[in-house]
Motif scaffolding. Structure first.
Motif, PDB file in Angstrom:
ATOM      1  N   SER A   2      73.034  59.304 -16.545  1.00  0.00           N
ATOM      2  CA  SER A   2      72.673  58.754 -15.252  1.00  0.00           C
ATOM      3  C   SER A   2      73.446  57.472 -14.971  1.00  0.00           C
ATOM      4  O   SER A   2      73.882  56.773 -15.878  1.00  0.00           O
ATOM      5  CB  SER A   2      71.165  58.471 -15.217  1.00  0.00           C
ATOM      6  N   HIS A   5      71.240  52.967 -14.441  1.00  0.00           N
ATOM      7  CA  HIS A   5      69.943  52.821 -15.100  1.00  0.00           C
ATOM      8  C   HIS A   5      69.929  51.499 -15.871  1.00  0.00           C
ATOM      9  O   HIS A   5      70.628  51.345 -16.872  1.00  0.00           O
ATOM     10  CB  HIS A   5      69.695  53.991 -16.045  1.00  0.00           C
ATOM     11  N   ARG A   7      67.939  48.668 -18.085  1.00  0.00           N
ATOM     12  CA  ARG A   7      66.796  48.419 -18.965  1.00  0.00           C
ATOM     13  C   ARG A   7      66.824  46.956 -19.403  1.00  0.00           C
ATOM     14  O   ARG A   7      67.779  46.514 -20.047  1.00  0.00           O
ATOM     15  CB  ARG A   7      66.839  49.320 -20.195  1.00  0.00           C
ATOM     16  N   HIS A  31      62.463  48.058 -16.155  1.00  0.00           N
ATOM     17  CA  HIS A  31      63.374  49.195 -16.120  1.00  0.00           C
ATOM     18  C   HIS A  31      63.611  49.594 -14.666  1.00  0.00           C
ATOM     19  O   HIS A  31      62.647  49.807 -13.916  1.00  0.00           O
ATOM     20  CB  HIS A  31      62.813  50.373 -16.908  1.00  0.00           C
ATOM     21  N   ALA A  33      65.268  52.378 -12.256  1.00  0.00           N
ATOM     22  CA  ALA A  33      65.790  53.739 -12.213  1.00  0.00           C
ATOM     23  C   ALA A  33      67.057  53.797 -11.360  1.00  0.00           C
ATOM     24  O   ALA A  33      67.217  53.008 -10.421  1.00  0.00           O
ATOM     25  CB  ALA A  33      64.736  54.687 -11.635  1.00  0.00           C
ATOM     26  N   PRO A  34      67.973  54.701 -11.675  1.00  0.00           N
ATOM     27  CA  PRO A  34      69.205  54.834 -10.892  1.00  0.00           C
ATOM     28  C   PRO A  34      68.907  55.071  -9.412  1.00  0.00           C
ATOM     29  O   PRO A  34      68.059  55.901  -9.062  1.00  0.00           O
ATOM     30  CB  PRO A  34      69.880  56.066 -11.508  1.00  0.00           C
ATOM     31  N   ASP A  69      73.049  51.879 -18.288  1.00  0.00           N
ATOM     32  CA  ASP A  69      73.421  53.227 -18.729  1.00  0.00           C
ATOM     33  C   ASP A  69      73.671  53.276 -20.240  1.00  0.00           C
ATOM     34  O   ASP A  69      74.628  53.893 -20.720  1.00  0.00           O
ATOM     35  CB  ASP A  69      74.652  53.723 -17.967  1.00  0.00           C
ATOM     36  N   THR A 189      71.786  51.007  -7.522  1.00  0.00           N
ATOM     37  CA  THR A 189      70.484  50.474  -7.934  1.00  0.00           C
ATOM     38  C   THR A 189      70.392  49.033  -7.446  1.00  0.00           C
ATOM     39  O   THR A 189      71.258  48.218  -7.760  1.00  0.00           O
ATOM     40  CB  THR A 189      70.350  50.514  -9.462  1.00  0.00           C
TER      41      THR A 189
END
Length: 256
Positions: A2, A5, A7, A31, A33-34, A69, A189
């Motif tokens: 993905s 992403h 984190r 976190h 998300a994409p 990622d 993102t």
């Protein structure tokens, strides 16, 4: 794998102060998300911009890790774009020159640089103003150039630090619509730092609220609402969240 992403895993950030180390950010996990659009809101000085700068690679955490990622972020990169409140345009470059300068890191041929920069300016409605210098542009137009410059090189992640805070209310509404249109097209993102609760409610699909300094995330709201949004039209859902967030931001709210 993905794309986009992010984190943030249990990071803390400390700076040197006159009286010794100062904790700017308490252990924090986030976190992204994409392709998501997250607003980050909290009291002044709580560490919102510090967290954003850490994800952008400008600040190294004292503990924990940040990955994009699956790769740890250890410094600034073209994968993470940043838009600031004060535009950060070079006054000696035209609008086109500012966007082109941001693209030079890609090592493209001159003709392709020009074409890509003009396409980015057209996307924000400034193609006809490409030859103007920043001092010839309004505040909203300057921020459009900054948005074009950043989105032009296709970052996976966009950090936006109160980008519309210096604009008047009418211009902000226009810029909100423009940002959502561009985000929906590019699907980077987005982490959007703001002090404005209403702005967060109208723009984001997720709102993370931070505590007073040293900040940490104390509430996480998810908004599954269609756009364009209206506080009046969607009052049943938005107004209770608005009241909760305002309560959390009040100085009397308990510290971490």
């Amino acid at each position: 794998m993905s794309q986009g992403h992010v984190r943030v895993d249990d990071i803390s950030i400390r700076f040197k102060g006159k009286q010794g180390p100062v904790t700017a950010l308490a252990p924090t996990t986030l976190h992204l998300a994409p392709g998501s659009f997250t607003a980050l809101i909290g009291p002044s000085g709580c560490g919102k911009s510090t967290l954003m700068n850490a994800i952008a690679g400008f600040v190294r955490p004292a503990s924990g890790a940040i990955t994009l990622d699956g790769r740890e972020i250890t410094g600034p990169s073209a994968d993470v774009g940043v838009i600031f409140q004060q535009y950060a345009l070079f006054p000696w470059f035209t609008a086109l020159g500012n966007v082109t300068f941001g693209l030079k890191r890609l090592g493209l041929p001159k003709a392709e640089l020009h074409e890509r920069a003009m396409a980015a300016l057209a996307e924000v409605g400034l193609a006809q103003h490409a030859r103007k210098y920043p001092q010839e542009l309004s505040g909203g137009m300057k921020q459009r150039v900054a948005i074009a410059r950043t989105f032009a090189f296709g970052p996976k992640v966009m950090m936006m630090d109160e980008p519309f805070g210096a604009l008047d209310a009418q211009t902000r509404v226009v810029m909100h619509d423009l940002l959502i249109d561009i985000w929906q097209k590019h699907r980077a993102t987005v982490l959007f730092v703001t002090h404005d609760v209403d702005e967060a409610l109208l723009l984001a699909d997720r709102i993370c609220v931070m505590s007073q300094a040293p900040g940490r995330i104390i509430r996480d709201y998810r908004l599954d609402l269609p756009r364009p949004r209206s506080l009046r039209a969607q009052a049943e859902v938005l107004l209770p969240i608005r009241e909760e967030i305002i309560s959390l931001l009040h100085p009397s709210h308990s510290k971490p």
